[in-house]
Design an enzyme around this catalytic site. Structure first.
Site, PDB file in Angstrom:
ATOM      1  N   VAL A  60      22.084 -45.427 -22.226  1.00  0.00           N
ATOM      2  CA  VAL A  60      21.322 -46.491 -22.882  1.00  0.00           C
ATOM      3  C   VAL A  60      22.202 -47.729 -22.986  1.00  0.00           C
ATOM      4  O   VAL A  60      23.366 -47.642 -23.374  1.00  0.00           O
ATOM      5  CB  VAL A  60      20.864 -46.055 -24.305  1.00  0.00           C
ATOM      6  N   ALA A 105      26.730 -49.970 -24.929  1.00  0.00           N
ATOM      7  CA  ALA A 105      26.009 -48.910 -24.196  1.00  0.00           C
ATOM      8  C   ALA A 105      26.524 -47.561 -24.683  1.00  0.00           C
ATOM      9  O   ALA A 105      27.515 -47.489 -25.420  1.00  0.00           O
ATOM     10  CB  ALA A 105      26.263 -49.044 -22.695  1.00  0.00           C
ATOM     11  N   LYS A 106      25.871 -46.503 -24.304  1.00  0.00           N
ATOM     12  CA  LYS A 106      26.363 -45.146 -24.569  1.00  0.00           C
ATOM     13  C   LYS A 106      25.670 -44.205 -23.617  1.00  0.00           C
ATOM     14  O   LYS A 106      24.556 -44.471 -23.168  1.00  0.00           O
ATOM     15  CB  LYS A 106      26.056 -44.742 -26.018  1.00  0.00           C
ATOM     16  N   GLY A 107      26.341 -43.083 -23.322  1.00  0.00           N
ATOM     17  CA  GLY A 107      25.723 -42.078 -22.468  1.00  0.00           C
ATOM     18  C   GLY A 107      25.971 -40.700 -23.024  1.00  0.00           C
ATOM     19  O   GLY A 107      26.836 -40.512 -23.887  1.00  0.00           O
ATOM     20  N   ASP A 146      34.153 -39.949 -24.712  1.00  0.00           N
ATOM     21  CA  ASP A 146      33.705 -39.757 -26.101  1.00  0.00           C
ATOM     22  C   ASP A 146      33.847 -38.256 -26.377  1.00  0.00           C
ATOM     23  O   ASP A 146      34.687 -37.600 -25.740  1.00  0.00           O
ATOM     24  CB  ASP A 146      32.265 -40.264 -26.272  1.00  0.00           C
TER      25      ASP A 146
END
Ligand code: NAD
Length: 420
Positions: A60, A105-107, A146
């Site tokens: 996202v 953003a992040k996944g 992460d």
């Protein structure tokens, strides 16, 4: 999912609070309340025994208003699109509060990595990378590690992208190993940033590190480095925990030995570690210990309305993202506690990721002193701005940090205008 279970709702609530204090216009708030792009993919993977499993992955991008999107990739069985959206929004504020030229953003992949072999995890990572190729890029969206991902994972991602591009692409990810153009000091950066933030707070309230007892929840990258560096600054680390339980020693734990132990233990956990005078306590007890400083450095929603009343620590520095829920924070603040918010407290990682990206683009690498000195400068200046904003506006530290961050992103949006 009910509103109270949604982490994205929690992120929206924090944005709403800041917007109200900033008198942000409704149109800008509407834009910032949405994520720019969400991609969900199915990831078939051939397991070692020949079976095919299908995993779900997400990426996202919340906002690219201030620059390329930036954010980690998480491998965890609780990963959901709701969580990834919240984490991507927090990345936007985090980059803005420390004033680095990135959006958020992040996944994540919904997977219990303890049930997969290393080869299976590598195939899953490579498949995820290919599925994300249309949206990731050195100048559009740059992933990083992460929870349950590491320099090794970043190496696989970098190699996969390089195979598809036909040339080596170093600046596609940060948090890489040094051999692949990673930055010195990146592995320790988030914990080092937690330490700088904690010291800045202690200085403001006139409390010496040598008179400060600390408990740390989570003993992974962020928790272990925070504990180690705070101990080196003179603090007494009385308790740490990981998924195997919590470990307590009134006169201070042997953090260096514990880190060494994890390097060769099963799944990198503290399980089985022993030291004279150390006892095991529950994770609930760790959070409620009578210490000066608590560093939640595991996962989100650890301090909620259910246990906020029982938290005795006066200072809470959020090593993890979103460990304190908004309702819990109100309870903590009503008892005159200080909460250094995640977007500032754990920003050290993205700051040094930015340094790594700059070094990779220039193919010119800094020594570790230069990395740490620049990190300290950014954190100390950012903490100062947030503290001064809190005093000026008579708000808590999270609201102050959010006001600075949201204002910067809103100004960037305003300067760009809305396409077309
Ligand atoms: P990690 O996987 O290295 O470590 C997580 C640790 O938390 C492990 O020790 C795990 O056993 C422990 N843990 C998980 N659930 C627990 C529980 N219920 N009780 C006690 N311990 C528990 O992950 P990390 O990289 O250290 O990330 C931790 C947090 O910090 C996450 O919220 C992440 O988003 C955030 N964060 C990480 C970075 C980074 O650079 N790694 C940067 C910013 C924010």
């Amino acid at each position: 999912m009910s509103k109270s279970e949604s982490v994205f709702e929690m992120a929206l609530e924090q944005l709403g609070d800041a917007a109200q204090r900033l008198n942000l216009n409704a149109s800008t708030l509407r834009v910032l309340s949405h994520c720019e792009r969400e991609l969900t993919v199915a990831l078939p993977v051939v397991m070692d025994d020949g079976r095919i499993e299908v995993f779900t992955g997400h990426r996202v991008q919340h906002s690219s208003a201030r620059g390329p999107c930036k954010g980690g990739i998480r491998f965890h069985h609780d990963v959901s699109i709701d969580e990834v959206k919240a984490l991507s929004m927090w990345m936007t504020w985090k980059c803005a509060v420390v004033n680095i030229p990135y959006g958020g953003a992040k996944g994540g992949i919904t997977v219990d990595v303890t049930k997969l072999t290393k080869n299976e995890i590598r195939r899953l990572t490579r498949r995820y990378t290919v599925a994300m190729l249309p949206i990731i890029g050195s100048h559009s969206d740059i992933p990083a590690p992460d929870v349950n991902t590491s320099a090794e994972t970043m190496g696989w991602i970098m190699d996969t992208v390089s195979m598809f591009r036909g040339s080596t692409v170093l600046d596609i990810v940060t948090g890489k190993s040094i051999e692949l153009g990673g930055s010195l000091g990146r592995r320790e950066a988030t914990g080092r940033g937690v330490m700088f933030n904690a010291l800045e707070l202690l200085k403001r309230v006139d409390q010496a590190p040598s008179e400060t007892s600390v408990s740390v929840q989570g003993f992974g990258n962020v928790g272990s480095v925070s504990a180690d560096l705070l101990q080196k600054e003179g603090c007494r680390i009385v308790a740490v925990s990981d998924v195997s339980g919590a470990y307590y020693k009134e006169d201070g734990l042997p953090i260096t030995d514990m880190i060494e132990y994890c390097k060769s233990s099963q799944n990198g956990l503290l399980d089985g570690f022993d030291a004279p005078g150390m006892t095991k306590i529950s994770n609930t007890e760790l959070l409620e210990l009578d210490v000066d400083l608590l560093v939640p450095a595991a996962l989100e929603k650890q301090i909620t309305e259910k246990n906020a009343d029982k938290i005795k620590a006066k200072f809470i520095v959020e090593g993890a993202n979103g460990p304190v829920t908004p309702v819990a924070e109100k309870i903590l603040l009503s008892k005159d506690k200080y909460v250094v918010p995640d977007i500032l407290a754990n920003s050290g990682g993205v700051v040094v990721s930015y340094f790594e990206w700059v070094q990779s683009i220039q193919s010119f690498f800094w020594d570790e002193d230069e990395v740490n000195r620049n990190l300290k400068r950014v954190i100390v200046n950012s903490f100062k701005s947030v503290w001064e904003m809190a005093e000026r506006e008579k708000v808590d530290l999270r609201n102050a940090a959010m006001m600075i961050a949201v204002d910067r992103v809103a100004r960037a949006l305003d300067a760009r205008g809305i396409f077309p």
